[in-house]
Design an enzyme around this catalytic site. Structure first.
Site, PDB file in Angstrom:
ATOM      1  N   SER A  15       0.845  -1.197   0.000  1.00 43.86           N
ATOM      2  CA  SER A  15       0.000   0.000   0.000  1.00 43.86           C
ATOM      3  C   SER A  15       0.879   1.246   0.000  1.00 43.86           C
ATOM      4  CB  SER A  15      -0.915   0.026   1.232  1.00 43.86           C
ATOM      5  OG  SER A  15      -0.151   0.126   2.428  1.00 43.86           O
ATOM      6  N   SER A 142      11.553  10.405   6.440  1.00 46.32           N
ATOM      7  CA  SER A 142      10.382  11.259   6.585  1.00 46.32           C
ATOM      8  C   SER A 142      10.862  12.662   6.923  1.00 46.32           C
ATOM      9  CB  SER A 142       9.479  10.732   7.716  1.00 46.32           C
ATOM     10  OG  SER A 142       8.483  11.667   8.066  1.00 46.32           O
ATOM     11  N   TYR A 155       8.647   7.590  16.201  1.00 51.98           N
ATOM     12  CA  TYR A 155       8.769   7.619  14.748  1.00 51.98           C
ATOM     13  C   TYR A 155       9.942   8.494  14.326  1.00 51.98           C
ATOM     14  CZ  TYR A 155       7.142   8.109   9.869  1.00 51.98           C
ATOM     15  OH  TYR A 155       7.032   8.113   8.497  1.00 51.98           O
ATOM     16  N   LYS A 159      13.248   7.304  12.264  1.00 55.38           N
ATOM     17  CA  LYS A 159      13.528   7.860  10.943  1.00 55.38           C
ATOM     18  C   LYS A 159      14.817   8.675  10.932  1.00 55.38           C
ATOM     19  CE  LYS A 159      10.029   6.199   8.632  1.00 55.38           C
ATOM     20  NZ  LYS A 159      10.241   5.218   7.547  1.00 55.38           N
ATOM     21  N   THR A 190      -1.780   8.642   2.010  1.00 50.41           N
ATOM     22  CA  THR A 190      -1.746   7.193   2.243  1.00 50.41           C
ATOM     23  C   THR A 190      -2.517   6.907   3.537  1.00 50.41           C
ATOM     24  OG1 THR A 190       0.255   7.229   3.604  1.00 50.41           O
ATOM     25  CG2 THR A 190       0.556   7.124   1.204  1.00 50.41           C
TER      26      THR A 190
END
Length: 275
Positions: A15, A142, A155, A159, A190
Site C-alpha cells: 500500500s 520522513s 517515529y 527515521k 496514504t
C-alpha cells in the site's frame, strides 16, 4: 538513468508509497519484487504491473524469513536481470501519541520495524551489491526524520536513525559503486496516520486532514524516481511548510562529497589497521 530491464525490490509494497513505487517502476520498464505481510494485496498490485513481478510476503521483523526472502530476491533478479539493481527500504509504521503517555513497547516496536529491520534487510543485500559493483539503496525516511515532530517521538527517533545509517553507509559504499539515496516524504495521501500506533500500541484507526490532502502517492513516486535518476542523494518530497522545514535541514552536497573523499583516501583502512 533508465529503469528499463532493471530488477528492484520494495518492502512495504502492499500500500501507500511502496505500492506506488512498485507500480511506477513497472511503468518505467523495471521488473519488481514486492514484499509485505499481506500476500493477497501484494498479488493484486503485482497484477497491475506490466513487467515481470515476484511476490515475496514476509514480516520484516522475522530475521529468518527476511534472509530467506533475500536469497529468493537475489536469485530471481540474477536470473532475470543479471542481479538486483535497486532495493527500497520502505516498510514502516508511524505514531500519534504524547511521549508522556506512550508505552515503552511502542518505542521498541516502531524502532524495530522502521529502523532495525530495514538495516537488517540492507545488510543482507550488501554482499550481492558490492560484489556486482553496482546498485541503488533507497531509504524512505520522513520529514519527521529531519525535524522532530510532536506526537511522533518514536517515529522521529527511528527515521532520524535510518537516515544516519544511510548517510554513513553511503560514505562506505562510495568506493564500491553502490549508490545510497535517502527520501524524506512530507504528507503523502496514504493510510500512514490511520495505521499509526497510539499510546498503548493499538492502531489509531483514523486519518489526519493534512495526510488526506497530501501529495498523491503516485505523484510522490514519480518525483522520487526522477530524483534518483538525477543522482540526488537527499530527496525531499513535500510541499508548503513541510518542504520548507526539510530544506532548512538539508545536508549540503559538499559534505557528502567530503565524506566520500575521506573513504577514497583510505580512512576506513586506516581505522581498521589501528584497531
Amino acid at each position: 538513468m533508465s529503469y528499463e530491464g532493471q530488477a528492484w525490490w520494495i518492502t512495504g509494497a502492499s500500500s501507500g508509497i511502496g505500492a506506488a513505487l512498485a507500480t511506477e517502476l513497472g511503468a518505467r520498464g523495471a521488473r519488481v519484487i514486492l514484499s509485505g505481510r499481506d500476500e493477497a494485496r501484494l498479488a493484486g498490485i503485482a497484477g497491475d504491473i506490466p513487467t515481470d513481478t515476484l511476490v515475496l510476503p514476509f514480516d520484516v521483523r522475522d530475521d529468518a524469513a527476511m534472509l530467506a526472502a533475500t536469497t529468493q530476491a537475489v536469485d530471481w533478479a540474477t536470473a532475470n536481470s543479471g542481479g538486483l539493481d535497486g532495493f527500497v527500504a520502505n516498510a514502516g509504521v508511524s505514531q500519534r501519541s504524547r511521549a508522556t503517555k506512550t508505552d515503552m513497547q511502542v518505542y521498541r516496536d516502531i524502532i524495530d520495524i522502521d529502523l532495525t529491520a530495514q538495516i537488517a534487510a540492507s545488510q543482507a543485500l550488501l554482499p550481492h551489491m558490492t560484489a556486482r559493483g553496482s546498485g541503488k539503496l533507497l531509504f524512505i525516511s520522513s520529514i519527521a526524520g529531519k525535524v522532530g515532530v510532536p506526537m511522533r517521538t518514536a517515529y522521529s527517533a527511528a527515521k532520524f536513525g535510518l537516515a544516519g545509517y544511510a548517510d554513513a553507509l553511503r560514505g562506505e559504499l562510495s568506493i564500491d559503486g553502490v549508490d545510497v539515496h535517502v527520501i524524506y516524504p512530507g504528507s503523502v495521501a496514504t493510510n500512514v496516520s490511520r495505521n499509526a500506533l497510539s499510546a498503548d500500541g493499538t492502531k489509531r484507526g483514523r486519518s489526519d486532514e493534512v495526510i488526506d490532502n497530501g501529495i498523491p502517492a503516485d505523484d510522490a513516486a514519480k518525483t522520487m524516481l526522477d530524483a534518483v535518476s538525477n543522482g540526488d542523494r537527499e530527496i525531499i518530497v513535500a510541499q508548503g511548510m513541510e518542504e520548507a522545514m526539510g530544506e532548512m535541514r538539508r545536508t549540503p552536497d559538499q559534505l557528502f562529497d567530503q565524506v566520500a573523499g575521506m573513504v577514497a583516501a583510505g580512512y576506513m583502512d586506516k581505522m581498521e589497521a589501528d584497531s
